[in-house]
Scaffold this active site. Structure first.
Site, PDB file in Angstrom:
ATOM      1  N   HIS A   1      14.370  -6.300  -8.266  1.00 13.31           N
ATOM      2  CA  HIS A   1      13.704  -7.243  -9.162  1.00 13.31           C
ATOM      3  C   HIS A   1      13.924  -6.814 -10.608  1.00 13.31           C
ATOM      4  CE1 HIS A   1      10.562  -4.216  -9.548  1.00 13.31           C
ATOM      5  NE2 HIS A   1      10.488  -4.169  -8.236  1.00 13.31           N
TER       6      HIS A   1
HETATM    7  P1  TYD Z   1       7.155  -3.902  -5.744  1.00 18.74           P
HETATM    8  O1  TYD Z   1       6.921  -3.657  -7.199  1.00 18.74           O
HETATM    9  O2  TYD Z   1       8.018  -5.063  -5.374  1.00 18.74           O
HETATM   10  O3  TYD Z   1       7.748  -2.580  -5.062  1.00 18.74           O
HETATM   11  P2  TYD Z   1       9.151  -1.813  -5.247  1.00 18.74           P
HETATM   12  O4  TYD Z   1       9.733  -2.197  -6.576  1.00 18.74           O
HETATM   13  O5  TYD Z   1       8.778  -0.375  -5.160  1.00 18.74           O
HETATM   14  O6  TYD Z   1      10.037  -2.166  -4.113  1.00 18.74           O
HETATM   15  O7  TYD Z   1       5.735  -4.023  -5.030  1.00 18.74           O
HETATM   16  C1  TYD Z   1       5.616  -4.085  -3.624  1.00 18.74           C
HETATM   17  C2  TYD Z   1       4.290  -4.735  -3.293  1.00 18.74           C
HETATM   18  O8  TYD Z   1       3.209  -3.948  -3.794  1.00 18.74           O
HETATM   19  C3  TYD Z   1       4.134  -6.132  -3.888  1.00 18.74           C
HETATM   20  O9  TYD Z   1       3.516  -6.951  -2.911  1.00 18.74           O
HETATM   21  C4  TYD Z   1       3.184  -5.948  -5.042  1.00 18.74           C
HETATM   22  C5  TYD Z   1       2.377  -4.723  -4.661  1.00 18.74           C
HETATM   23  N1  TYD Z   1       2.009  -3.909  -5.854  1.00 18.74           N
HETATM   24  C6  TYD Z   1       0.710  -3.957  -6.338  1.00 18.74           C
HETATM   25  O10 TYD Z   1      -0.164  -4.665  -5.807  1.00 18.74           O
HETATM   26  N2  TYD Z   1       0.383  -3.211  -7.430  1.00 18.74           N
HETATM   27  C7  TYD Z   1       1.292  -2.416  -8.059  1.00 18.74           C
HETATM   28  O11 TYD Z   1       0.973  -1.748  -9.080  1.00 18.74           O
HETATM   29  C8  TYD Z   1       2.634  -2.378  -7.544  1.00 18.74           C
HETATM   30  C9  TYD Z   1       3.697  -1.546  -8.195  1.00 18.74           C
HETATM   31  C10 TYD Z   1       2.943  -3.141  -6.440  1.00 18.74           C
END
Ligand code: TYD
Length: 139
Positions: free
Chosen positions: A57
């Site tokens: 992302h």
């Molecule tokens: P995401 O940022 O997409 O994870 P990564 O980049 O590590 O693969 O987040 C994964 C899930 O966790 C998404 O459903 C949102 C949730 N999330 C939160 O609720 N709070 C947060 O601070 C973060 C970073 C993620």
């Protein structure tokens, strides 16, 4: 919202100081000192199965400063034109990721801990989760 025109070369790898002793090391991160923004949130990623990819992302505004607090992983940055792969493999290396870049975290070692310092609280509206949308917004 406008996507920032930052490139992968606006990100920097920072070799942080170590307070060394024979009984172990300390590395310090402190607002207003060695972090390039005011930290509003800290989270960490762990128990990542071998071969798994995280990230995938971009962010409109969020800046991140990420560390391999344990183990190692690679960060693949992409600005729509250039890609840059950075291996985080020492707990005193920090990577500053500026907004407007696509990122993936790959090649996690067993037991790796990805510690993230973030410039904003969690906001799903700050994410671009579709790569083709990202490429269009970067043009
Ligand atoms: P995401 O940022 O997409 O994870 P990564 O980049 O590590 O693969 O987040 C994964 C899930 O966790 C998404 O459903 C949102 C949730 N999330 C939160 O609720 N709070 C947060 O601070 C973060 C970073 C993620």
């Amino acid at each position: 919202m406008e996507l920032k025109d930052n490139t992968v070369f606006d990100c920097s790898v920072i070799d942080m100081a170590k307070i060394h002793s024979d009984s172990g090391n300390i590395t310090v991160m402190e607002n207003g000192n060695n972090i390039p923004f005011e930290v509003k949130r800290v989270y960490y990623l762990y128990d990542v199965p071998s071969g798994e990819v995280r990230g995938g992302h971009a962010h409109y505004e969020l800046q991140q400063y990420i560390i391999a607090a344990s183990g190692s992983y690679d960060v693949v940055l992409n600005d729509g034109v250039n890609t840059r792969r950075i291996s985080l493999n020492r707990p005193n290396l920090g990577l500053h990721i500026v907004p407007g870049l696509w990122r993936e975290l790959v090649n996690f070692s067993s037991g790796a801990i990805c510690l993230v310092l973030a410039s904003e609280k969690y906001n799903e509206n700050d994410y671009i989760r579709n790569y083709n949308t990202f490429l269009k917004l970067k043009k």
